[in-house]
Scaffold this active site. Structure first.
Site, mmCIF file in Angstrom:
data_model
loop_
_atom_site.group_PDB
_atom_site.id
_atom_site.type_symbol
_atom_site.label_atom_id
_atom_site.label_comp_id
_atom_site.label_asym_id
_atom_site.label_seq_id
_atom_site.Cartn_x
_atom_site.Cartn_y
_atom_site.Cartn_z
ATOM 1 N N GLU A 98 -22.558 38.197 38.324
ATOM 2 C CA GLU A 98 -21.131 37.876 38.127
ATOM 3 C C GLU A 98 -20.806 37.447 36.692
ATOM 4 O OE1 GLU A 98 -20.233 35.087 41.278
ATOM 5 O OE2 GLU A 98 -20.608 36.566 42.827
ATOM 6 N N ASN A 120 -25.839 42.358 38.776
ATOM 7 C CA ASN A 120 -25.197 42.267 40.100
ATOM 8 C C ASN A 120 -23.787 41.685 39.995
ATOM 9 O OD1 ASN A 120 -25.722 42.523 43.012
ATOM 10 N ND2 ASN A 120 -25.570 40.286 43.110
ATOM 11 N N HIS A 125 -18.738 42.678 49.173
ATOM 12 C CA HIS A 125 -18.051 41.803 50.116
ATOM 13 C C HIS A 125 -16.637 42.368 50.266
ATOM 14 C CE1 HIS A 125 -21.152 38.728 49.899
ATOM 15 N NE2 HIS A 125 -21.121 38.806 48.583
ATOM 16 N N GLU A 161 -25.037 42.740 48.969
ATOM 17 C CA GLU A 161 -24.558 41.582 49.744
ATOM 18 C C GLU A 161 -23.440 41.977 50.707
ATOM 19 O OE1 GLU A 161 -23.402 38.292 47.208
ATOM 20 O OE2 GLU A 161 -24.973 38.722 45.764
ATOM 21 N N ASP A 180 -20.766 42.487 53.422
ATOM 22 C CA ASP A 180 -20.209 42.006 54.689
ATOM 23 C C ASP A 180 -18.765 42.463 54.780
ATOM 24 O OD1 ASP A 180 -19.224 40.028 52.887
ATOM 25 O OD2 ASP A 180 -20.538 38.476 53.690
HETATM 26 C C1 XIL Z 1 -23.157 32.224 48.730
HETATM 27 C C2 XIL Z 1 -23.901 31.752 49.965
HETATM 28 O O1 XIL Z 1 -23.768 32.692 50.985
HETATM 29 C C3 XIL Z 1 -23.351 30.397 50.416
HETATM 30 O O2 XIL Z 1 -24.133 29.879 51.489
HETATM 31 C C4 XIL Z 1 -23.333 29.415 49.250
HETATM 32 O O3 XIL Z 1 -22.704 28.229 49.645
HETATM 33 C C5 XIL Z 1 -22.618 30.002 48.043
HETATM 34 O O4 XIL Z 1 -23.201 31.254 47.699
HETATM 35 N N1 XIL Z 1 -21.981 36.149 45.669
HETATM 36 C C6 XIL Z 1 -23.318 35.852 45.499
HETATM 37 C C7 XIL Z 1 -24.013 34.995 46.492
HETATM 38 O O5 XIL Z 1 -23.939 36.400 44.587
HETATM 39 O O6 XIL Z 1 -25.052 34.255 45.920
HETATM 40 C C8 XIL Z 1 -23.059 34.086 47.214
HETATM 41 O O7 XIL Z 1 -23.773 33.408 48.240
HETATM 42 C C9 XIL Z 1 -21.895 34.872 47.765
HETATM 43 C C10 XIL Z 1 -21.136 35.570 46.670
#
Ligand code: XIL
Length: 334
Positions: free
Chosen positions: A130, A173, A209, A243, A245
């Site tokens: 990020e 990422n 996401h 990641e 979802d």
């Molecule tokens: C999130 C986790 O799922 C949570 O449990 C935590 O509180 C915060 O981080 N992008 C990412 C991940 O790269 O590391 C994040 O994970 C979600 C968004």
């Protein structure tokens, strides 16, 4: 008996993974059983972030993360590393004043300490996470690493990561790469610039996401396919979905679950068909343990493949069908 997602992914040579937490692996047999039977890869949802791995300067704590390493080894699963350098979940000691040189030392020590520990165990690391902000898509200035070191923290991170473990795949990422055109373009510009200057890295992680209803309605699927192709053509790099979802409302009806199933399956198909996409990981696998309800303050939920009782949702059968019928273009599991 029908085959599990893992058996089908293994046959196809495709990495299908999920984020996991050590506590649930230890205390919930159904969690552990579902994770190892349905996925051939895992990634730590939190315990490999800097805050947890280096709680005091120079003092590493690998206890929790090593539980996931042992679980992956015991079950013949691959392990992704997430994440070395990120603006969130940083240790407290990084928030104090220090010189650029001190911050660089800390970054180098963190990358070497962590990557050497997991050498041969983690096959790919999200080295930076990020990096760009969401308004002008320039460097995120509210990052402790940026504040202390400047924008070259990114190239330093990749250089040190390559030195620390030359055999590990290094990933850039970020979120919304399949969604926001300006963000993807800015990311490509940054990656071109790094590559032109021989900074070593191997792939781009699309977090993916999303809200289930937005993927097809906003054309994120077509963008994803086109962007895999562009990453391959222009940079010759791998893509992984890191990641995924797909949020639903807090009380989804059958139509929402069906749309979620169709969307997961469709993106999996595009990932298999893309020449350079080697993995799809979801951010958790059971709605019982998902960051979504907390992150969206209860407005959204039910984003993963198994419900909160570990029962497969419609997405599981839809993904199984895709794994059975679509041949992976770039198999890397033999
Ligand atoms: C999130 C986790 O799922 C949570 O449990 C935590 O509180 C915060 O981080 N992008 C990412 C991940 O790269 O590391 C994040 O994970 C979600 C968004």
């Amino acid at each position: 008996m029908t085959e599990s997602l893992r058996e089908l992914a293994d046959k196809n040579g495709f990495i299908l993974g999920a984020a996991a937490v050590p506590k649930a692996v230890e205390t919930e047999p159904t969690y552990a059983e579902t994770l190892s039977s349905q996925f051939n890869c895992l990634v730590a949802e939190n315990c490999m972030k800097a805050q947890f791995l280096q709680p005091a300067p120079g003092q590493f704590d690998f206890k929790e993360a090593d539980k996931l390493v042992s679980f992956a080894e015991a079950n013949g699963m691959k392990l992704r590393g997430h994440t070395l350098i990120w603006h969130n979940q940083i240790p407290h000691w990084l928030k104090v004043d220090m010189s650029r040189a001190q911050a660089m030392d800390h970054m180098r020590n963190h990358i070497f300490g962590v990557m050497e520990h997991f050498k041969g165990k983690v096959f790919a690391w999200d080295v930076v996470n990020e990096v760009l902000e969401d308004t002008f898509f320039s460097y995120r200035e509210k990052s402790r690493w940026y504040e202390l070191i400047g924008s070259d923290y990114v190239e330093l991170a990749f250089k040190w990561a390559r030195q620390a473990d030359p055999d590990c795949k290094l990933f850039y990422n970020d979120y919304d790469l399949e969604a926001v055109d300006e963000k993807f373009d800015a990311t490509m510009k940054l990656l071109h610039d790094l590559q032109d200057r021989n900074i070593p890295f191997d792939g781009v992680g699309f977090q993916f996401h999303s809200t289930a209803e937005h993927v097809l309605s906003m054309g994120k699927d077509e963008k994803f396919a086109a962007r895999c192709e562009r990453v391959q053509r222009e940079l010759g790099l791998e893509v992984q979905i890191t990641e995924m979802d797909l949020c639903l409302s807090s009380n989804p009806d059958d139509a929402e679950l069906a749309l979620q199933a169709q969307t997961y399956a469709h993106i999996l198909r595009l990932a298999l068909e893309a020449e350079n996409c080697t993995a799809l990981l979801t951010w958790g696998f059971t709605d019982k343990h998902s960051w979504i309800p907390t992150f969206h303050k209860g407005k959204y939920g039910h984003a993963l493949l198994f419900d909160n009782k570990y029962q497969p949702k419609p997405a599981v059968a839809a993904m199984a069908e895709v794994l059975e019928n679509i041949h992976c273009s770039n198999p890397i599991i033999s």
